[in-house]
Design a protein around this motif. Structure first.
Motif, PDB file in Angstrom:
ATOM      1  N   ASP A 123       0.814  -1.208   0.000  1.00 17.74           N
ATOM      2  CA  ASP A 123       0.000   0.000   0.000  1.00 17.74           C
ATOM      3  C   ASP A 123       0.850   1.261   0.000  1.00 17.74           C
ATOM      4  O   ASP A 123       1.937   1.298   0.595  1.00 17.74           O
ATOM      5  N   LEU A 124       0.324   2.312  -0.632  1.00 19.90           N
ATOM      6  CA  LEU A 124       0.968   3.620  -0.631  1.00 19.90           C
ATOM      7  C   LEU A 124       0.281   4.587   0.324  1.00 19.90           C
ATOM      8  O   LEU A 124       0.906   5.525   0.820  1.00 19.90           O
ATOM      9  N   PHE A 125      -1.002   4.383   0.579  1.00 16.73           N
ATOM     10  CA  PHE A 125      -1.764   5.207   1.511  1.00 16.73           C
ATOM     11  C   PHE A 125      -1.956   4.408   2.799  1.00 16.73           C
ATOM     12  O   PHE A 125      -2.352   3.241   2.758  1.00 16.73           O
ATOM     13  N   HIS A 126      -1.704   5.042   3.945  1.00 17.43           N
ATOM     14  CA  HIS A 126      -1.743   4.324   5.224  1.00 17.43           C
ATOM     15  C   HIS A 126      -2.702   4.987   6.206  1.00 17.43           C
ATOM     16  O   HIS A 126      -2.714   6.208   6.348  1.00 17.43           O
ATOM     17  N   SER A 127      -3.439   4.155   6.927  1.00 15.87           N
ATOM     18  CA  SER A 127      -4.459   4.645   7.860  1.00 15.87           C
ATOM     19  C   SER A 127      -3.925   4.916   9.256  1.00 15.87           C
ATOM     20  O   SER A 127      -4.655   5.439  10.102  1.00 15.87           O
ATOM     21  N   PHE A 128      -2.655   4.557   9.520  1.00 17.80           N
ATOM     22  CA  PHE A 128      -2.126   4.687  10.869  1.00 17.80           C
ATOM     23  C   PHE A 128      -0.779   5.405  10.864  1.00 17.80           C
ATOM     24  O   PHE A 128      -0.241   5.762   9.813  1.00 17.80           O
ATOM     25  N   ILE A 129      -0.226   5.606  12.074  1.00 15.74           N
ATOM     26  CA  ILE A 129       1.033   6.330  12.238  1.00 15.74           C
ATOM     27  C   ILE A 129       2.203   5.485  11.739  1.00 15.74           C
ATOM     28  O   ILE A 129       2.088   4.263  11.601  1.00 15.74           O
ATOM     29  N   PRO A 130       3.349   6.118  11.475  1.00 12.80           N
ATOM     30  CA  PRO A 130       4.465   5.395  10.863  1.00 12.80           C
ATOM     31  C   PRO A 130       4.946   4.178  11.626  1.00 12.80           C
ATOM     32  O   PRO A 130       5.235   3.144  11.012  1.00 12.80           O
ATOM     33  N   ASP A 131       5.040   4.248  12.974  1.00 11.92           N
ATOM     34  CA  ASP A 131       5.602   3.092  13.662  1.00 11.92           C
ATOM     35  C   ASP A 131       4.661   1.895  13.605  1.00 11.92           C
ATOM     36  O   ASP A 131       5.108   0.752  13.531  1.00 11.92           O
ATOM     37  N   TRP A 132       3.345   2.118  13.595  1.00 13.88           N
ATOM     38  CA  TRP A 132       2.407   1.006  13.410  1.00 13.88           C
ATOM     39  C   TRP A 132       2.606   0.377  12.033  1.00 13.88           C
ATOM     40  O   TRP A 132       2.617  -0.846  11.890  1.00 13.88           O
ATOM     41  N   GLU A 133       2.742   1.238  11.032  1.00 15.29           N
ATOM     42  CA  GLU A 133       2.834   0.738   9.658  1.00 15.29           C
ATOM     43  C   GLU A 133       4.186   0.081   9.385  1.00 15.29           C
ATOM     44  O   GLU A 133       4.266  -0.921   8.674  1.00 15.29           O
ATOM     45  N   VAL A 134       5.255   0.639   9.946  1.00 10.53           N
ATOM     46  CA  VAL A 134       6.591   0.084   9.709  1.00 10.53           C
ATOM     47  C   VAL A 134       6.770  -1.253  10.436  1.00 10.53           C
ATOM     48  O   VAL A 134       7.235  -2.241   9.870  1.00 10.53           O
ATOM     49  N   ILE A 135       6.377  -1.277  11.721  1.00  8.58           N
ATOM     50  CA  ILE A 135       6.581  -2.482  12.523  1.00  8.58           C
ATOM     51  C   ILE A 135       5.473  -3.501  12.280  1.00  8.58           C
ATOM     52  O   ILE A 135       5.721  -4.708  12.254  1.00  8.58           O
ATOM     53  N   GLY A 136       4.239  -3.024  12.093  1.00  8.74           N
ATOM     54  CA  GLY A 136       3.149  -3.881  11.657  1.00  8.74           C
ATOM     55  C   GLY A 136       2.598  -4.852  12.665  1.00  8.74           C
ATOM     56  O   GLY A 136       2.019  -5.875  12.280  1.00  8.74           O
TER      57      GLY A 136
END
Length: 308
Positions: free
Chosen positions: A232-245
């Motif tokens: 995905d290119l668009f993310h619904s959450f903050i960076p650390d949620w998206e990076v760490i997952g």
């Protein structure tokens, strides 16, 4: 405990910025892979060719915190940025198109009337129209590089695709529609009798789902907004949620058209739920420590529409 959480967030942001920095190889990573495509243009050509109007939905109480952070970071990188509020403020400034009702529950009226306002005043000046909340961060350069591959005279609609409720793009992650999509959306809004699936004059309801239904009436559905690896290119959450997952809620897995993954695309366009502090930090990491400060001219894919 709060300090530990804060340090973890900062560490995740530093790792993200470092990943972006390492991705500037001329043949791989952030922009290098686009050299392999057939049509080419320089980054400078894309910046001048792909015209994007961004509008931020906000309110009076957020102007000195959230909204000013956007104004001081990514907002000026759009070709034009409007701050849409339920109350006009000539100093900031914000605008309040006719028909907007006050309060968070009336967010749908703010979005709907904003698009009607953009159709009336800016349809022919811009190719794309990007909506963002006042806690959304947009990497405008990546947005333009993504949009450069698409013709704005075709009905296009991109964002974080949720498959529930007939399919729509997440409002918090931001979404963008093409000029032709805006034309067709206005055709729906201008109907004397409201279509059953698009009760656009209702004052309540989730604005992103409502917009998805109204665009669906016009035959427009979210297109794939993913990189070459399917991320995905668009993310619904903050960076650390998206990076760490490892903190996504269960509904995110069941609702997402594209299953969430660990890590973020190097071509990421948006993050959501950023505090003003994190927004300023992320902006610094990307633009001062990351790949976008390099002066070397890169080569990007671009749709022939923008070169004519």
């Amino acid at each position: 405990m709060r300090r530990i959480v804060t340090n973890c967030v900062y560490l995740a942001l530093l790792l993200l910025a470092w990943k972006l920095f390492l991705a500037t190889s001329p043949t791989t990573g952030l922009f290098g892979e686009k050299r392999l495509l057939r049509k080419y243009a320089s980054g400078a050509e894309i910046k001048s060719s792909v015209r994007v109007l961004c509008f931020v939905t906000t309110c009076e109480s957020h102007l000195s915190t959230r909204t000013i952070s956007i104004k001081n970071t990514w907002g000026p990188r759009c070709d034009k940025t409007l701050y849409i509020s339920d109350k006009e403020n000539s100093t900031f400034p914000t605008i309040s198109p006719p028909g907007i009702d006050p309060g968070y529950q009336a967010l749908w009226s703010k979005t709907m009337q904003s698009y009607r306002y953009l159709y009336k005043h800016y349809l022919n000046e811009y190719h794309w129209f990007m909506k963002a909340d006042d806690d959304t961060y947009v990497v405008v350069e990546n947005l333009k590089y993504f949009l450069a591959k698409h013709n704005p005279e075709e009905p296009r609609y991109f964002g974080k695709h949720f498959k529930t409720l007939d399919g729509y793009a997440s409002g918090g992650a931001g979404y963008v529609i093409s000029r032709e999509a805006l034309r067709r959306l206005e055709d729906v809004f201008a109907k004397e009798k409201q279509p059953e699936r698009c009760r656009f004059m209702d004052k309540i309801g989730a604005e992103d789902a409502n917009l998805g239904r109204c665009l669906g009436v016009a035959g427009i559905h979210p297109g794939p907004a993913v990189d070459s690896e399917g991320s995905d290119l668009f993310h619904s959450f903050i960076p650390d949620w998206e990076v760490i997952g490892d903190m996504f809620p269960d509904w995110y897995y069941t609702s997402s058209k594209n299953p969430p993954r660990v890590g973020c695309s190097n071509d990421t366009i948006t993050f959501h739920y950023l505090t003003p502090r994190l927004m300023r930090l992320l902006d610094y990491l990307i633009h001062n420590l990351g790949a976008l400060t390099l002066k070397e001219k890169e080569i990007y894919a671009i749709h022939p529409y923008y070169l004519s």
